[in-house]
Design a protein around this motif. Structure first.
Motif, PDB file in Angstrom:
ATOM      1  N   PRO A  44       0.818  -1.221   0.000  1.00  0.00           N
ATOM      2  CA  PRO A  44       0.000   0.000   0.000  1.00  0.00           C
ATOM      3  C   PRO A  44       0.848   1.265   0.000  1.00  0.00           C
ATOM      4  CG  PRO A  44      -0.768  -1.555   1.669  1.00  0.00           C
ATOM      5  CD  PRO A  44       0.540  -2.077   1.164  1.00  0.00           C
ATOM      6  N   MET A  45       0.247   2.337  -0.494  1.00  0.00           N
ATOM      7  CA  MET A  45       0.946   3.610  -0.572  1.00  0.00           C
ATOM      8  C   MET A  45       1.418   4.095   0.794  1.00  0.00           C
ATOM      9  SD  MET A  45       1.807   5.271  -3.205  1.00  0.00           S
ATOM     10  CE  MET A  45       1.734   4.997  -4.964  1.00  0.00           C
ATOM     11  N   ALA A  46       0.615   3.902   1.826  1.00  0.00           N
ATOM     12  CA  ALA A  46       1.019   4.356   3.162  1.00  0.00           C
ATOM     13  C   ALA A  46       2.308   3.667   3.594  1.00  0.00           C
ATOM     14  CB  ALA A  46      -0.098   4.086   4.167  1.00  0.00           C
ATOM     15  N   THR A  47       2.447   2.404   3.263  1.00  0.00           N
ATOM     16  CA  THR A  47       3.675   1.676   3.608  1.00  0.00           C
ATOM     17  C   THR A  47       4.850   2.172   2.774  1.00  0.00           C
ATOM     18  OG1 THR A  47       2.367  -0.269   4.182  1.00  0.00           O
ATOM     19  CG2 THR A  47       4.710  -0.615   3.798  1.00  0.00           C
ATOM     20  N   CYS A  89      18.053  -4.436  -2.378  1.00  0.00           N
ATOM     21  CA  CYS A  89      16.835  -4.846  -3.086  1.00  0.00           C
ATOM     22  C   CYS A  89      15.910  -5.637  -2.172  1.00  0.00           C
ATOM     23  CB  CYS A  89      17.196  -5.690  -4.311  1.00  0.00           C
ATOM     24  SG  CYS A  89      18.225  -4.816  -5.515  1.00  0.00           S
ATOM     25  N   MET A  90      14.650  -5.228  -2.165  1.00  0.00           N
ATOM     26  CA  MET A  90      13.627  -5.919  -1.375  1.00  0.00           C
ATOM     27  C   MET A  90      12.602  -6.539  -2.315  1.00  0.00           C
ATOM     28  SD  MET A  90      12.676  -6.677   1.699  1.00  0.00           S
ATOM     29  CE  MET A  90      11.933  -8.232   1.188  1.00  0.00           C
ATOM     30  N   TRP A  91      12.870  -7.811  -2.681  1.00  0.00           N
ATOM     31  CA  TRP A  91      11.907  -8.580  -3.465  1.00  0.00           C
ATOM     32  C   TRP A  91      10.873  -9.161  -2.496  1.00  0.00           C
ATOM     33  CZ3 TRP A  91      12.623  -7.463  -8.339  1.00  0.00           C
ATOM     34  CH2 TRP A  91      13.900  -7.109  -8.766  1.00  0.00           C
ATOM     35  N   THR A  92       9.637  -9.294  -2.973  1.00  0.00           N
ATOM     36  CA  THR A  92       8.552  -9.498  -2.008  1.00  0.00           C
ATOM     37  C   THR A  92       7.806 -10.821  -2.155  1.00  0.00           C
ATOM     38  OG1 THR A  92       7.021  -8.248  -3.424  1.00  0.00           O
ATOM     39  CG2 THR A  92       8.213  -7.013  -1.712  1.00  0.00           C
ATOM     40  N   GLU A  93       8.473 -11.875  -2.598  1.00  0.00           N
ATOM     41  CA  GLU A  93       7.797 -13.180  -2.601  1.00  0.00           C
ATOM     42  C   GLU A  93       7.299 -13.551  -1.200  1.00  0.00           C
ATOM     43  OE1 GLU A  93      10.571 -13.484  -6.155  1.00  0.00           O
ATOM     44  OE2 GLU A  93      10.660 -12.651  -4.139  1.00  0.00           O
ATOM     45  N   GLN A  94       8.045 -13.179  -0.168  1.00  0.00           N
ATOM     46  CA  GLN A  94       7.701 -13.541   1.204  1.00  0.00           C
ATOM     47  C   GLN A  94       7.573 -12.310   2.094  1.00  0.00           C
ATOM     48  OE1 GLN A  94      11.130 -16.412   1.284  1.00  0.00           O
ATOM     49  NE2 GLN A  94       9.641 -17.776   2.235  1.00  0.00           N
ATOM     50  N   ASN A 147       5.261  -7.165   7.012  1.00  0.00           N
ATOM     51  CA  ASN A 147       6.630  -7.409   7.486  1.00  0.00           C
ATOM     52  C   ASN A 147       7.713  -6.761   6.636  1.00  0.00           C
ATOM     53  OD1 ASN A 147       6.414  -9.045   5.196  1.00  0.00           O
ATOM     54  ND2 ASN A 147       7.463 -10.790   6.116  1.00  0.00           N
ATOM     55  N   VAL A 148       7.337  -6.052   5.584  1.00  0.00           N
ATOM     56  CA  VAL A 148       8.348  -5.587   4.633  1.00  0.00           C
ATOM     57  C   VAL A 148       9.304  -4.576   5.262  1.00  0.00           C
ATOM     58  CG1 VAL A 148       6.929  -3.712   3.658  1.00  0.00           C
ATOM     59  CG2 VAL A 148       8.718  -4.775   2.267  1.00  0.00           C
TER      60      VAL A 148
END
Length: 735
Positions: A351-354, A653-658, A663-664
């Motif tokens: 989300p944009m807020a995050t 780099c923060m790839w987001t499979e998990q 938790n990002v």
């Protein structure tokens, strides 16, 4: 982009690993394998990192607490109410005194002239009573002024007579000096200062702090009993780009005769002033220890707003503020101009807020690039006016999309924090999400076994033989040019699968990709004629394209390296006249190490890459030495030259499979902050620094993480148990 290898692979991969020197002089050291201790646990203390002299409170044997335990819990019938109240008051006083002393000790630990958190015991304490001692920071390698700052400034100077934790006068004022030739500060200048005032003076009512405008030649001396924060920007140029000059200085001077304090900020550009104000926000601290931690505690409790109780605010305001040291002079500038974080919003919608909170975190660490990996095989979440069907049919849901209004507002939010946004729509691979709107342009769609046809499910690549492919990509490029103003755009190009294109050009992937580029060139020239395109390393390293620079300047002008960044590889990129951005997966991929995510993967499967703790992120240094003069870049130029064949910087780099919104941020922070110092400073080479001083580095990062939590509201994973904060020298690895 993140899978890179078959997800069921067990243990570490065997690709070239980056060299992680234990110091800048030990370039032959390598990162340990997954079976070894790595990062901070593998680092031995520097000889000067002596344990703190103060022993921890006994809590293991039970003996030291047995008396209190018996009095309060085992014999209440024999203890009067008055005694209990006295005991409670005594315990409270002891705890608060310990907290206050510990807070002072962390700053006073450098009284012998060593770094703030050197692990030595303080020899003096109390606000304004200690002196820095020793030589000036710039006079001796391995020593710096006794302040806790992150990232470490390039030059810090403080005399032997400097005092620590100097109280600020209760009256605070801010003075703005507009750029040369400007009648008044710009709206962005004013809004920047309005945003930083409550960050710097977190216990005060910002409306009660006067902000005035003065000319460059006006007297800067503060009025009696007043602390004046004076901010001067010399250039009215507010363009934000790779070449922007971010150099600044901060001077802290006590005016004894008038009982005043002057904190003077000077910067060439407003973005340099932003970096300076982030430094000032660390130098100025509430005199009441731990008050802002209450806000952080409440911020992450469901239903709580993070607002401090009125009584706490009043007590904090009454106690006032201290500045870490005075007098003090800082001159600072970045080591590399591109200091970025990649966030993938396709594997999971963020989300944009995050995203805004993430930008707050990286800006606080003086990072200046948000690389937005927008689309991938799994989803296409951005609604584009030129081709809305890609998101209408390719997003996870209508709710999980970004409107153009969202994008415009986000870009402005980033600009206000000195952060450039580089968009990436990944082509020609990782494009299965296009199939919902354009099934005829996707080859090997969701084929199994997936690892034969792609890096991860669902598989799919653009068909480079179809005219419709270039019509679709052309519309994406047009939207990219219209929405995103930065000079740089990212075209993806990672993990192009040879088997998927095996039926084309006799299976020669390089020939097929070259043909794709030939047909893509008109759309690039039409939509992005004055932009510079970045691609992942595969076309350059694997397919060998544009090794000679490419026809008419090439389809891409910069290469982002994720498997190799050794000197030979960087030299190869330079020889081709391309710029390099380093994101070596073995050091700077923040998603790694949480296990393979594919269904039924063996429980021992680590995934394709190993987890890198913050020490490994910090320790990796692929950048060449400084090219700037010893005193930094020019004070007069708002834009600095950047070579067309330079290593312009790096990205974590923060790839987001998990990872998703839940938790990002803890996956990103504080490791991105560790990267930030490597990209901004030159630890171990800059005067007054020592790359092996791990106790100092750990203590400063503890402080930086606390500021993210308490002052910026950015969730950040802890480094060590709370007990180790202030005692990092007693938590050194015994291995």
């Amino acid at each position: 982009m993140n899978l890179r290898r078959h997800q069921n692979a067990v243990g570490a991969d065997n690709r070239d690993e980056p060299r992680l020197p234990r110091s800048t002089k030990d370039s032959a050291a390598t990162l340990p394998s997954s079976s070894e201790t790595f990062g901070m646990a593998a680092l031995k203390p520097h000889p000067s990192d002596a344990p703190r002299g103060s022993a921890p409170s006994p809590n293991g044997s039970g003996q030291s607490e047995s008396w209190l335990h018996r009095r309060l819990f085992l014999g209440p019938c024999r203890t009067s109410i008055a005694t209990l109240l006295l005991l409670a008051a005594a315990v409270y006083a002891a705890v608060m005194t310990t907290l206050f002393i510990n807070a002072n000790a962390k700053l006073a630990a450098g009284l012998d002239g060593s770094t703030t958190h050197s692990g030595t015991s303080p020899t003096a304490g109390g606000a304004g009573t200690g002196t820095a001692g020793g030589a000036n920071a710039t006079a001796s390698a391995g020593r710096s002024a006794p302040v806790s700052l992150w990232p470490l400034p390039r030059r810090i100077s403080s005399p032997a007579t400097a005092k620590l934790k100097v109280p600020l006068p209760k009256s605070v004022a801010v003075v703005l000096v507009p750029p040369t030739g400007a009648a008044a500060p710009s709206p962005l200048f004013r809004s920047t200062v309005a945003r930083y005032v409550p960050i710097i003076f977190g216990c005060s009512d910002p409306t009660a702090i006067p902000v005035t405008v003065a000319g460059a030649g006006d007297a800067a001396a503060p009025a009696a009993g007043t602390a004046v924060l004076r901010i001067q920007v010399t250039s009215a140029n507010e363009d934000l780009r790779l070449e922007t000059n971010e150099k600044y200085s901060v001077d802290v001077a006590e005016t004894a005769a008038a009982a005043g304090m002057a904190i003077t900020v000077q910067a060439v550009t407003l973005y340099g002033a932003m970096r300076a104000l982030d430094t000032v926000a660390q130098l100025v601290q509430p005199a009441q220890p731990g008050v802002l931690a209450q806000r952080a505690d409440a911020l992450f409790v469901p239903g709580e707003t993070g607002a401090l109780p009125a009584a706490a605010v009043a007590a904090c305001a009454a106690a006032g503020y201290t500045v870490q040291a005075a007098p003090l002079t800082i001159t600072d500038w970045p080591r590399v101009p591109h200091r970025g974080l990649l966030v993938d919003t396709a594997r999971h919608f963020i989300p944009m807020a995050t995203l805004r909170r993430i930008v707050d975190g990286i800006a606080a660490a003086k990072m200046n690039v948000f690389h937005w990996h927008i689309s991938d095989a799994q989803s296409f979440p951005m609604r584009l006016r030129e081709i809305p069907e890609l998101a209408e049919k390719g997003a996870y849901s209508p709710r999980e999309t970004y409107s153009e209004e969202d994008v415009v507002a986000f870009l402005e939010y980033c600009r206000q924090r000195g952060v450039r946004v580089i968009p990436e729509f990944d082509v020609p691979g990782h494009t299965y999400s296009f199939i919902h709107s354009y099934p005829d342009i996707i080859m090997c769609a969701n084929r199994q076994p997936y690892n034969k046809f792609g890096a991860a499910p669902p598989t799919g690549q653009l068909d480079p033989t179809k005219d419709a492919t270039y019509a679709v990509v052309g519309k994406i490029l047009a939207a990219m040019a219209r929405l995103f103003p930065d000079t740089y755009v990212h075209l993806g190009h990672d993990e192009i699968n040879a088997e998927c294109w095996a039926s084309l050009n006799g299976g020669n992937t390089a020939v097929t990709l070259k043909e794709f580029h030939r047909r893509l060139r008109p759309a690039l020239k039409a939509s992005l004629p004055n932009r510079r395109s970045i691609v992942w390393e595969e076309p350059f390293l694997n397919q060998g394209l544009e090794r000679d620079g490419g026809e008419d300047g090439g389809v891409f002008q910069a290469v982002q390296l994720w498997t190799k960044s050794d000197p030979d590889t960087l030299a190869l990129v330079k020889k081709a006249g391309k710029q390099a951005i380093v994101s070596n997966a073995n050091a700077w991929y923040l998603d790694c190490g949480h296990g393979a995510w594919t269904t039924g993967a063996p429980v021992e499967a680590l995934g394709w890459c190993k987890k890198r703790p913050w020490g490994a992120v910090y320790d990796y240094d692929p950048f060449p030495g400084d090219t700037a003069p010893a005193d930094g870049p020019s004070w007069s130029a708002p834009a600095l030259p950047v070579a067309k064949d330079a290593v312009i910087g790096g990205e974590v780099c923060m790839w987001t499979e998990q990872a998703d919104a839940g938790n990002v941020m803890q996956r990103i922070f504080p490791r991105a902050v560790a990267f930030a110092e490597r990209a901004w400073s030159h630890p171990g080479v800059d005067p007054g620094t020592d790359g092996n001083r791990w106790v100092d580095v750990t203590e400063r990062l503890h402080d930086a993480r606390e500021r993210l939590l308490s002052w910026r509201g950015v969730p950040s994973a802890p480094l060590q148990p709370t007990w180790c904060r202030g005692r990092a020298g007693e938590c050194v690895s015994g291995e």
